[in-house]
Design a protein around this motif. Structure first.
Motif, mmCIF file in Angstrom:
data_model
loop_
_atom_site.group_PDB
_atom_site.id
_atom_site.type_symbol
_atom_site.label_atom_id
_atom_site.label_comp_id
_atom_site.label_asym_id
_atom_site.label_seq_id
_atom_site.Cartn_x
_atom_site.Cartn_y
_atom_site.Cartn_z
ATOM 1 N N LYS B 259 0.776 -1.469 0.083
ATOM 2 C CA LYS B 259 -0.085 -0.079 0.030
ATOM 3 C C LYS B 259 0.793 1.488 -0.189
ATOM 4 N N ASN B 260 1.974 1.523 1.041
ATOM 5 C CA ASN B 260 3.418 2.484 0.879
ATOM 6 C C ASN B 260 3.418 2.485 -0.020
ATOM 7 N N ALA B 261 3.868 1.577 -1.184
ATOM 8 C CA ALA B 261 4.542 1.281 -1.983
ATOM 9 C C ALA B 261 3.894 2.261 -3.210
ATOM 10 N N ILE B 262 2.782 1.295 -3.255
ATOM 11 C CA ILE B 262 1.839 2.429 -3.991
ATOM 12 C C ILE B 262 1.567 4.271 -4.132
ATOM 13 N N ILE B 263 1.485 4.748 -2.912
ATOM 14 C CA ILE B 263 1.605 5.824 -2.863
ATOM 15 C C ILE B 263 2.907 7.218 -3.106
ATOM 16 N N PHE B 264 3.703 5.775 -2.918
ATOM 17 C CA PHE B 264 5.367 6.124 -3.380
ATOM 18 C C PHE B 264 5.210 6.540 -4.589
ATOM 19 N N GLY B 265 5.423 5.424 -5.501
ATOM 20 C CA GLY B 265 4.951 5.080 -6.782
ATOM 21 C C GLY B 265 4.066 6.300 -7.035
ATOM 22 N N SER B 266 2.756 6.574 -6.503
ATOM 23 C CA SER B 266 1.684 7.518 -6.836
ATOM 24 C C SER B 266 1.972 8.889 -6.637
ATOM 25 N N ALA B 267 3.258 9.221 -6.214
ATOM 26 C CA ALA B 267 3.778 10.800 -5.867
ATOM 27 C C ALA B 267 4.697 10.880 -6.519
ATOM 28 N N LEU B 268 5.873 9.995 -7.453
ATOM 29 C CA LEU B 268 6.923 10.092 -8.229
ATOM 30 C C LEU B 268 5.994 10.250 -9.086
ATOM 31 N N ALA B 269 4.467 9.499 -9.723
ATOM 32 C CA ALA B 269 4.226 10.282 -10.868
ATOM 33 C C ALA B 269 3.472 11.113 -10.866
ATOM 34 N N SER B 270 3.078 11.598 -10.339
ATOM 35 C CA SER B 270 2.408 12.298 -9.506
ATOM 36 C C SER B 270 3.449 13.915 -9.961
ATOM 37 N N PHE B 271 4.584 13.965 -9.680
ATOM 38 C CA PHE B 271 5.563 14.841 -10.170
ATOM 39 C C PHE B 271 6.120 14.407 -11.919
ATOM 40 N N CYS B 272 6.340 13.581 -12.274
ATOM 41 C CA CYS B 272 6.682 13.193 -13.987
ATOM 42 C C CYS B 272 5.685 13.932 -14.475
ATOM 43 N N VAL B 273 4.453 14.234 -13.820
ATOM 44 C CA VAL B 273 3.688 14.633 -15.079
ATOM 45 C C VAL B 273 3.448 16.417 -15.522
ATOM 46 N N GLU B 274 4.065 16.886 -13.936
ATOM 47 C CA GLU B 274 4.463 18.305 -14.417
ATOM 48 C C GLU B 274 5.303 19.105 -15.194
ATOM 49 N N LYS B 275 5.470 18.360 -15.908
ATOM 50 C CA LYS B 275 6.855 19.116 -16.642
ATOM 51 C C LYS B 275 7.027 17.941 -17.984
ATOM 52 N N PHE B 276 7.482 18.157 -19.520
ATOM 53 C CA PHE B 276 7.847 17.356 -20.476
ATOM 54 C C PHE B 276 8.554 16.422 -20.425
ATOM 55 N N GLY B 277 8.079 15.294 -20.614
ATOM 56 C CA GLY B 277 9.446 14.391 -20.449
ATOM 57 C C GLY B 277 9.968 14.094 -19.348
ATOM 58 N N THR B 278 11.323 13.631 -18.586
ATOM 59 C CA THR B 278 11.674 13.499 -17.834
ATOM 60 C C THR B 278 12.291 14.139 -17.069
#
Lengths: 306, 306
Positions: B259-278
């Motif tokens: 469950k916590n790993a999913i929250i960390f994964g979601s957090a990283l994904a939420s950063f990813c979409v804030e700018k173009f590409g990587t």
């Protein structure tokens, strides 16, 4: 002190992939009233029906202790009738029949005994009726919750925006939030809508749960994943009824209580869809509701220590 | 002991309502590796690129301490290239160009130094390559996570089902869960998929969060409502990388940690979409990640006392 619910009391005929029904009892105020009755004892209905509604059907409502003094019965009139067919995904539906009947001339009557209203749910109805109800209450309620839908945005946007100025909580779905605000991002949509009047906005996302915006905070409520959804009719109304019923019981309005109210609303909605029409909402027990709430707690809980 | 990530390292050209890019660094293994690198120090990549990739681009990966001994560079070859255009809702996209180039003959090489692999992420790739990677590891990893997509269900369903027998966690989106299982209800879909091999199933729902199924339990993770999504490319891969990176750090696999790993994964994904590409994933700080995790905690938390 009472919780007053304004909305339709009606006949529905439903088709889902699991079967179909003849005319059964439906209507936004029916679902909301039944849901609220499990959480708060002083629930009062304002609506209109025809003589065809019948005592057995009325008994579904009154047997839960819901006050129907404000439920007008039009002599010789026919009750509002809606018929719809759900698609396989249960998220979309076709309207087959809409007969407004007595609803066409609905002018809400507020009995004197309803003037103790502290919590008011303006169920999905024409904004003119929602506004008239508000104006006919002598004292401003502690909390006014308004539910509406895309149809009223299409045909009565100005009237809707007028009444929005006078409500505390708005409940709509994600597509409606986008339509009302003209913003695709729900965060931006919420910012705009919260400037239209309501202090709180609830965005209902069906199987994806709900979002609450207000007090500069956001809460994301889960939906209970269900193996079978037999009939989604009334889920949104049950949600609204459970939501305001919980707040009426608590007699305290703040963001933390709103969050819990959403969980209770979601729990009532999750029962509603388990059977056709109002069937499941007619015979719930306190134990069933408590167990369902615990399912929501388990579903959403995580603990990150660092 | 290492976390090995197999997947594409590629060039992308992207168009969103917010702008467009020329060829920039992309690929599932790139996003997953960058995301994982913030949570676990021993990340190793298996992939293939052409000579055109260039040192500056490679540096985006290696500067995060990611081991690229298993990243084959084909002399004279061209790197995999994908170009896509996102629609206004950011949830759907059109593929404009797909040039497989060196990916067409990709045969994963596992260096001897990678045989300490304990955590393995089989990123979105043809099931044959995913399977070959598994077979070339001398010891079975503690945890194998497989990411895939509808394309492989369309063209290589049998191969996919073979490799599914050998993985612990499957991550797919809701439409893919329905396609793989033939069930519309996600609860029923999960039941069927968990009989195909994985002990855990993660259903990614984009802006609606994610569901985790396993050990007879369900967890519903929220997505962070964002005012602006600039570019969704790589969000799913960042999620997978953050997810397995967190578990590799914890070295303990159970439902609570998942469950916590999913929250960390979601957090990283939420950063990813804030700018173009990587771009956003290249320069995160531990403080930013911690603050984002706290946003997720606040977003989902409710306390019902009775």
């Amino acid at each position: 002190m009472s919780l007053v619910i304004v909305g339709t009391v009606a006949f529905d005929a439903l088709e889902t992939p699991f079967g179909k029904t003849d005319k059964i009892v439906g209507g936004a105020a029916t679902y909301a009233g039944l849901a609220a009755s499990y959480l708060y004892s002083d629930v009062k209905l304002v609506s209109v029906i025809g003589e065809d509604f019948g005592d057995d059907n009325l008994n579904i409502i009154t047997s839960k202790g819901i006050d129907v003094e404000g439920l007008e019965i039009v002599p010789g009139g026919k009750s509002f009738f809606w018929s719809g067919r759900y698609h396989n995904d249960m998220n979309s539906r076709d309207t087959l029949v809409t007969e407004l009947n007595v609803l066409a001339d609905f002018d809400p009557k507020i009995p004197a005994s309803y003037q103790d209203c502290e919590y008011l749910l303006l169920g999905n109805l024409t904004p003119a009726v929602q506004r008239a109800t508000l104006e006919r209450l002598t004292n401003k309620p502690k909390l006014v919750v308004l539910d509406t839908m895309n149809f009223w945005m299409d045909v009565a946007m100005d009237g809707l925006k007028e009444v929005l100025k006078k409500v505390d909580v708005l409940t709509i779905n994600d597509a409606e939030a986008r339509q009302l605000s003209g913003e695709y991002s729900l965060v931006k949509a919420a910012e705009k809508i919260l400037k239209m009047g309501p202090q709180y906005l609830i965005i209902k996302k069906g199987e994806h749960g709900a979002l609450l915006f207000g007090e500069g905070q956001i809460f994301s409520a889960p939906a209970l994943p269900l193996a079978d959804v037999f009939d989604p009719t009334g889920a949104g109304d049950s949600f609204a009824g459970g939501f305001i019923g919980y707040l009426a019981k608590l007699q305290s309005i703040n963001f933390a209580n709103m969050k819990n109210a959403i969980i209770f609303g979601s729990a009532l909605a999750s029962f509603c869809v388990e059977k056709f029409g109002t069937e499941r909402l007619q015979n719930l027990t306190a134990e069933e509701i408590k167990a369902r709430i615990q399912q929501f707690v388990a579903l959403a809980k995580f603990e990150i220590s660092e």
